[in-house]
Design a protein around this motif. Sequence first.
Motif, PDB file in Angstrom:
ATOM      1  N   ALA A 121      16.925 -26.728  16.365  1.00  0.00           N
ATOM      2  CA  ALA A 121      15.668 -26.531  16.011  1.00  0.00           C
ATOM      3  C   ALA A 121      15.775 -25.559  15.003  1.00  0.00           C
ATOM      4  O   ALA A 121      16.505 -24.528  14.944  1.00  0.00           O
ATOM      5  CB  ALA A 121      14.711 -26.184  16.960  1.00  0.00           C
ATOM      6  N   GLY A 122      15.018 -25.598  13.737  1.00  0.00           N
ATOM      7  CA  GLY A 122      14.839 -24.619  12.682  1.00  0.00           C
ATOM      8  C   GLY A 122      13.956 -23.556  13.028  1.00  0.00           C
ATOM      9  O   GLY A 122      13.489 -23.506  13.938  1.00  0.00           O
ATOM     10  N   LEU A 123      13.841 -22.641  12.161  1.00  0.00           N
ATOM     11  CA  LEU A 123      13.047 -21.294  12.286  1.00  0.00           C
ATOM     12  C   LEU A 123      11.708 -21.822  12.540  1.00  0.00           C
ATOM     13  O   LEU A 123      10.886 -21.420  13.654  1.00  0.00           O
ATOM     14  CB  LEU A 123      13.248 -20.478  11.109  1.00  0.00           C
ATOM     15  CG  LEU A 123      12.210 -19.224  11.178  1.00  0.00           C
ATOM     16  CD1 LEU A 123      12.365 -18.366  12.461  1.00  0.00           C
ATOM     17  CD2 LEU A 123      12.186 -18.605   9.912  1.00  0.00           C
ATOM     18  N   ARG A 124      11.083 -22.937  11.742  1.00  0.00           N
ATOM     19  CA  ARG A 124       9.642 -23.264  11.877  1.00  0.00           C
ATOM     20  C   ARG A 124       9.273 -23.756  13.396  1.00  0.00           C
ATOM     21  O   ARG A 124       8.426 -23.485  14.129  1.00  0.00           O
ATOM     22  CB  ARG A 124       8.964 -24.152  10.846  1.00  0.00           C
ATOM     23  CG  ARG A 124       7.699 -24.536  11.094  1.00  0.00           C
ATOM     24  CD  ARG A 124       7.422 -25.543   9.748  1.00  0.00           C
ATOM     25  NE  ARG A 124       7.575 -24.670   8.565  1.00  0.00           N
ATOM     26  CZ  ARG A 124       7.320 -24.913   7.179  1.00  0.00           C
ATOM     27  NH1 ARG A 124       6.989 -26.424   7.049  1.00  0.00           N
ATOM     28  NH2 ARG A 124       7.567 -24.308   6.326  1.00  0.00           N
ATOM     29  N   SER A 125      10.064 -24.796  13.665  1.00  0.00           N
ATOM     30  CA  SER A 125      10.123 -25.211  15.118  1.00  0.00           C
ATOM     31  C   SER A 125      10.374 -24.520  16.219  1.00  0.00           C
ATOM     32  O   SER A 125       9.704 -24.454  17.122  1.00  0.00           O
ATOM     33  CB  SER A 125      11.043 -26.556  15.243  1.00  0.00           C
ATOM     34  OG  SER A 125      12.257 -26.287  14.990  1.00  0.00           O
ATOM     35  N   SER A 126      11.231 -23.675  15.979  1.00  0.00           N
ATOM     36  CA  SER A 126      11.616 -22.519  17.046  1.00  0.00           C
ATOM     37  C   SER A 126      10.222 -21.731  17.363  1.00  0.00           C
ATOM     38  O   SER A 126      10.002 -21.383  18.433  1.00  0.00           O
ATOM     39  CB  SER A 126      12.798 -21.583  16.687  1.00  0.00           C
ATOM     40  OG  SER A 126      13.825 -22.578  16.651  1.00  0.00           O
ATOM     41  N   TRP A 127       9.767 -21.322  16.173  1.00  0.00           N
ATOM     42  CA  TRP A 127       8.382 -20.504  16.413  1.00  0.00           C
ATOM     43  C   TRP A 127       7.366 -21.336  16.997  1.00  0.00           C
ATOM     44  O   TRP A 127       6.497 -20.644  17.621  1.00  0.00           O
ATOM     45  CB  TRP A 127       7.987 -19.903  14.939  1.00  0.00           C
ATOM     46  CG  TRP A 127       6.743 -19.074  14.929  1.00  0.00           C
ATOM     47  CD1 TRP A 127       5.508 -19.491  14.406  1.00  0.00           C
ATOM     48  CD2 TRP A 127       6.774 -17.953  15.514  1.00  0.00           C
ATOM     49  NE1 TRP A 127       4.621 -18.547  14.922  1.00  0.00           N
ATOM     50  CE2 TRP A 127       5.174 -17.369  15.235  1.00  0.00           C
ATOM     51  CE3 TRP A 127       7.489 -16.851  15.993  1.00  0.00           C
ATOM     52  CZ2 TRP A 127       4.615 -16.348  15.603  1.00  0.00           C
ATOM     53  CZ3 TRP A 127       7.064 -15.547  16.358  1.00  0.00           C
ATOM     54  CH2 TRP A 127       5.756 -15.363  16.219  1.00  0.00           C
ATOM     55  N   ALA A 128       7.102 -22.540  16.479  1.00  0.00           N
ATOM     56  CA  ALA A 128       6.138 -23.365  17.211  1.00  0.00           C
ATOM     57  C   ALA A 128       6.306 -23.401  18.790  1.00  0.00           C
ATOM     58  O   ALA A 128       5.233 -23.632  19.406  1.00  0.00           O
ATOM     59  CB  ALA A 128       6.059 -24.594  16.365  1.00  0.00           C
TER      60      ALA A 128
END
Length: 437
Positions: A121-128
Amino acid sequence: MNRHRSTAAVLSVLWMGLGQLYNRQFVKGLLLIAFEAAALLYFIPNLGKAVWGIITLGEKTQGLEKVGKIMVSVEGDHSIYLLISGLITIFIFAVVLVAYILNIRDAYHTGSLRDNGIAAAGLRSSWANMTDRHFPYLMLSVPALGVLFLTIMPIIFMILLAFTNYSSPNHIPPESLVDWVGFQTFRDLLTLKTWSSTFVGVLTWTIIWAVIATVTTYFGGMIVALLVEAKGVRFKKFWRTIFIIPYAIPQLISLLVMKNLFNGQFGPINQYLSYFGLGKLPWLTDPTWAKVTVIIVNMWIGIPVSMVLIMGILTAIPKDLYEAADVDGASGFQKFKIITLPFVLFATAPILIMQFAGNINNFNVIFLLTNGDPVNGSYQYAGSTDLLVTWLYKLTLNNSKYNMSSAIGIIIFVIVASLSIWSYRRSRSYKEEDMIQ
C-alpha cells in the motif's frame, strides 16, 4: 515464497522502518526510523538511571560538605522524584516496545502481501485505511495513553509507596532517603497494637456503615417509589419533584446545612427537641449518636437516587403480570413479593453492588458532616466515625504517613474488588443475563 515477509521482518527487527523501506513504503519507513532514533536519544541517557533510581531510591542524602575552609550545601537524591521519573521512563519504554512490535508485524504483513503478488500500500491508501478501517484504534489510542500515564501509573506509584518507609519524620526527602522495606508496612498495620486496633475498629465500622447505608437508601427509595406510583395517588409529578429536590441540591451544600442543623448546642433540631422537653441530643459529639446521624443524613441524600432508578424499572414491568395476579386473587403483598421485587432486584443488582462499593468509599458524607469525629483516644490519627478512606486522607495530608496510607488504599481496593466480584457473580443479573432479552 516467503522471501519478502522474512526479509522485511528481519530488517524491522534490526531497526524500525527498514522493513517498510524494503517494502517500498518510504514515507512510513522514514517516520519509523526517525521515531526509533528519537527513542534511543531519550533512552540512552535515561533508561539506566531510571532502573537505578527505582531499585535504589537514591544513595546520597542532602547535607553539607567542606570545600576548602567553607561548608557548601550539597544536593542529595530525592527518592520520590527518582521513583516517579523512573516509572515514567519505564512506561514510555513499554509504549515504544509496543510500537516496535507493531512495526515488525506491519512489515511482515506487507511482505506477505508482496509474496502473494499484491503490491504494498502506498501513502495515500495507507492513510485512507488508517482513517477508515483502523479509525477507531487511532482515536482510542489517545485516551488509552492518557489512562496509562494519568491513571495506571499513579496507581502503580501508590502501590509501590506501600512497600517503602516513606513517612514523617525520619524518611521525608530530600533531607533523608526512602528505602524499600517489603511488607513491613503491612505487618505494622496488622500487628502493632496502636495501628492494628485502629485498623480493626475503622474497618469494622466501614463495613457496618456500607451495609446499613446501602440497605436503607435502596429499600427507602423502593418504598417511596412504590408509594408514589401506587394506584389512586394523585399529583404524581408533584410528589416526584418534591422527593427529587434533595438530590438536585449539591451534596456539599446539603451536608454543610445538615451539620448546622445537628449542631449540639445551637442546632435547630436540638432547639425544637428542647421545646418539647426532650432535651438536647449529642448528635455529632457522642460516638454512637454521630454514627446514627451520618446514617440518617445519608438516607436523606441517597433515597432520591434509588427512588428515581426504581421508578424507571416499575414502569417497565409488564402490566399483564399484575392482571394475571389479580385474577388469581393475589394480595398486594404477594404481588410485590412475586412480581415487583424480583424484577427490581434483577435490574438493579449491579447498581446495588456499585452503591455498596461507593459507600465503602463515601468520603463526602463523613468528612463534611463529622470530619471523622468525635475523637477516639484509642485510635491512631482516626476518629469514631472515620471510614478507611477518610482515615487514609488524614494519614496522607495531615500526618504525612504516606506508606501507611498506601497500604490502606491497597486493602480498600482488595476489599471492594473482592466483595463486588463475589456478590455480582452470585446475583441473578449475572447468572440469567439473557432472561429478558
